[in-house]
Design a protein around this motif. Sequence first.
Motif, PDB file in Angstrom:
ATOM      1  N   PRO A   1       4.074  -2.121  -6.063  1.00 28.57           N
ATOM      2  CA  PRO A   1       2.789  -2.179  -5.323  1.00 28.57           C
ATOM      3  C   PRO A   1       1.601  -2.014  -6.217  1.00 28.57           C
ATOM      4  CG  PRO A   1       3.607  -0.186  -5.019  1.00 28.57           C
ATOM      5  CD  PRO A   1       4.482  -0.676  -6.027  1.00 28.57           C
ATOM      6  N   ALA A   2       1.858  -2.155  -7.717  1.00 29.82           N
ATOM      7  CA  ALA A   2       0.890  -1.991  -8.626  1.00 29.82           C
ATOM      8  C   ALA A   2      -0.351  -3.180  -8.301  1.00 29.82           C
ATOM      9  CB  ALA A   2       1.319  -2.296 -10.241  1.00 29.82           C
ATOM     10  N   SER A   3       0.234  -4.301  -7.858  1.00 27.60           N
ATOM     11  CA  SER A   3      -0.703  -5.268  -7.460  1.00 27.60           C
ATOM     12  C   SER A   3      -1.828  -4.883  -6.390  1.00 27.60           C
ATOM     13  CB  SER A   3       0.063  -6.511  -6.808  1.00 27.60           C
ATOM     14  OG  SER A   3       0.951  -6.486  -6.098  1.00 27.60           O
ATOM     15  N   LEU A   4      -1.694  -3.906  -5.688  1.00 25.14           N
ATOM     16  CA  LEU A   4      -2.493  -3.417  -4.812  1.00 25.14           C
ATOM     17  C   LEU A   4      -3.897  -2.794  -5.515  1.00 25.14           C
ATOM     18  CD1 LEU A   4      -0.233  -1.188  -2.252  1.00 25.14           C
ATOM     19  CD2 LEU A   4      -1.425  -3.246  -1.752  1.00 25.14           C
ATOM     20  N   GLY A   5      -3.613  -2.639  -6.790  1.00 26.76           N
ATOM     21  CA  GLY A   5      -4.834  -2.400  -7.431  1.00 26.76           C
ATOM     22  C   GLY A   5      -6.123  -3.489  -7.455  1.00 26.76           C
ATOM     23  N   LEU A   6      -5.651  -4.774  -7.084  1.00 30.13           N
ATOM     24  CA  LEU A   6      -6.612  -5.852  -6.955  1.00 30.13           C
ATOM     25  C   LEU A   6      -7.796  -5.182  -5.828  1.00 30.13           C
ATOM     26  CD1 LEU A   6      -4.557  -8.931  -7.087  1.00 30.13           C
ATOM     27  CD2 LEU A   6      -6.405  -8.180  -8.804  1.00 30.13           C
ATOM     28  N   LEU A   7      -7.208  -4.717  -4.714  1.00 27.66           N
ATOM     29  CA  LEU A   7      -7.782  -4.167  -3.552  1.00 27.66           C
ATOM     30  C   LEU A   7      -8.835  -2.945  -3.892  1.00 27.66           C
ATOM     31  CD1 LEU A   7      -5.173  -4.899  -0.965  1.00 27.66           C
ATOM     32  CD2 LEU A   7      -7.658  -5.721  -0.730  1.00 27.66           C
ATOM     33  N   ARG A   8      -7.963  -2.064  -4.496  1.00 26.75           N
ATOM     34  CA  ARG A   8      -8.695  -0.697  -4.836  1.00 26.75           C
ATOM     35  C   ARG A   8      -9.780  -1.194  -6.053  1.00 26.75           C
ATOM     36  NH1 ARG A   8      -4.719   2.016  -5.963  1.00 26.75           N
ATOM     37  NH2 ARG A   8      -4.547   3.265  -4.069  1.00 26.75           N
ATOM     38  N   GLY A   9      -9.571  -1.865  -6.786  1.00 23.92           N
ATOM     39  CA  GLY A   9     -10.682  -2.119  -7.963  1.00 23.92           C
ATOM     40  C   GLY A   9     -11.884  -2.952  -7.240  1.00 23.92           C
ATOM     41  N   ALA A  10     -11.776  -3.562  -6.174  1.00 24.71           N
ATOM     42  CA  ALA A  10     -12.649  -4.155  -5.401  1.00 24.71           C
ATOM     43  C   ALA A  10     -13.626  -3.052  -4.265  1.00 24.71           C
ATOM     44  CB  ALA A  10     -12.254  -5.433  -4.508  1.00 24.71           C
ATOM     45  N   GLY A  11     -12.934  -1.992  -4.573  1.00 20.92           N
ATOM     46  CA  GLY A  11     -13.665  -0.955  -3.576  1.00 20.92           C
ATOM     47  C   GLY A  11     -13.065  -1.140  -2.145  1.00 20.92           C
ATOM     48  N   VAL A  12     -11.741  -1.362  -1.991  1.00 18.48           N
ATOM     49  CA  VAL A  12     -11.373  -1.630  -0.750  1.00 18.48           C
ATOM     50  C   VAL A  12     -10.347  -0.243  -0.620  1.00 18.48           C
ATOM     51  CG1 VAL A  12      -9.551  -2.765   0.865  1.00 18.48           C
ATOM     52  CG2 VAL A  12     -11.318  -4.202  -0.719  1.00 18.48           C
ATOM     53  N   ARG A  13     -10.559   0.426   0.550  1.00 21.83           N
ATOM     54  CA  ARG A  13      -9.681   1.615   0.715  1.00 21.83           C
ATOM     55  C   ARG A  13      -8.455   1.381   1.505  1.00 21.83           C
ATOM     56  NH1 ARG A  13     -10.380   7.022   0.067  1.00 21.83           N
ATOM     57  NH2 ARG A  13      -9.530   8.469   1.561  1.00 21.83           N
ATOM     58  N   LEU A  14      -7.352   1.686   0.808  1.00 25.12           N
ATOM     59  CA  LEU A  14      -6.012   1.610   1.366  1.00 25.12           C
ATOM     60  C   LEU A  14      -5.587   2.319   2.280  1.00 25.12           C
ATOM     61  CD1 LEU A  14      -4.389   0.274  -2.141  1.00 25.12           C
ATOM     62  CD2 LEU A  14      -5.542  -0.880  -0.426  1.00 25.12           C
ATOM     63  N   LEU A  15      -5.158   2.101   3.507  1.00 22.67           N
ATOM     64  CA  LEU A  15      -4.926   2.983   4.780  1.00 22.67           C
ATOM     65  C   LEU A  15      -3.639   2.708   4.985  1.00 22.67           C
ATOM     66  CD1 LEU A  15      -7.830   2.436   7.000  1.00 22.67           C
ATOM     67  CD2 LEU A  15      -7.511   4.065   5.183  1.00 22.67           C
ATOM     68  N   ALA A  16      -2.466   3.482   4.665  1.00 25.09           N
ATOM     69  CA  ALA A  16      -0.937   3.045   4.870  1.00 25.09           C
ATOM     70  C   ALA A  16      -0.377   3.815   6.332  1.00 25.09           C
ATOM     71  CB  ALA A  16      -0.093   3.757   3.763  1.00 25.09           C
TER      72      ALA A  16
END
Length: 267
Positions: free
Chosen positions: A184-199
């Motif tokens: 899931p390292a590619s989730l960094g695209l979201l985090r880098g854009a300021g998107v908060r990840l809610l699992a």
Amino acid sequence: MSGSGPDRVLISDAADPRLADFRDLMQADGSALRRGVVIAEGVNVVQRLARSGYRIRAVVGVPAKLDALAPVLAGLGVAVYELDKWTLSDVVGFRVTRGVLAAVDRPPPVAAESLIAAGNRFVVLESINDYENLGSVFRNCAAFGVDAVLLDPRCADPLYRRSVRVSMGHVFGVGFAVLGEPWPASLGLLRGAGVRLLAMTPRPAAIALSRVAVPDRWALLLGAEGPGLSEAALAAADEWVRIPMADGVDSLNVATAGAVALAQLTG
């Protein structure tokens, strides 16, 4: 010709080569997708398809269903083939209850980065391989105004015929892209854009959705039926969230859980 739509070609021979995109769909779904052909089934689905910008190759159906579609097909320059219900069933290889199908050119893949830049609300799917669940998730995303769906590399194809049908055609209106490897390292695209990840997880350590402070930009992570999100995906999230449930019930169907969560996050 009936209605005010495009001229129709009446076909009575199931072996007519013009029907090749629709032939033996029970066996040919996978090969059709590999050839870049997507199949849409049913009046409501084809109506949404016609308004989506996807390029329709051809439409086949019985007269009454083609009459219903005439207004949305008018002016699209689409080949329309009229068959009786028995010939149509012979072509596709099963009894067609919805009476109409469309064959569509699959569009080129969309870059996840472009969808992330353009939106604020996302659903991220990990290892969801059930086509009905996948279609239901897309229908829910359309209902709650999700901007895009992002899939891990192991998810099923949203443009598979059963997924398209269950989504009621909303898969044509909700943008989607695959988040590449490594996952899931590619989730960094979201985090880098300021998107908060809610699992989403039923674990007691997760915060009840009603207590979550909803950020301006968020992505809801949903895992496969049964196993849920992987440990790696959970570790990559900013926050764990859960739906409080009665004792003895530990989970919901993934599409149902997603709908409950989206209603809370967007309410």
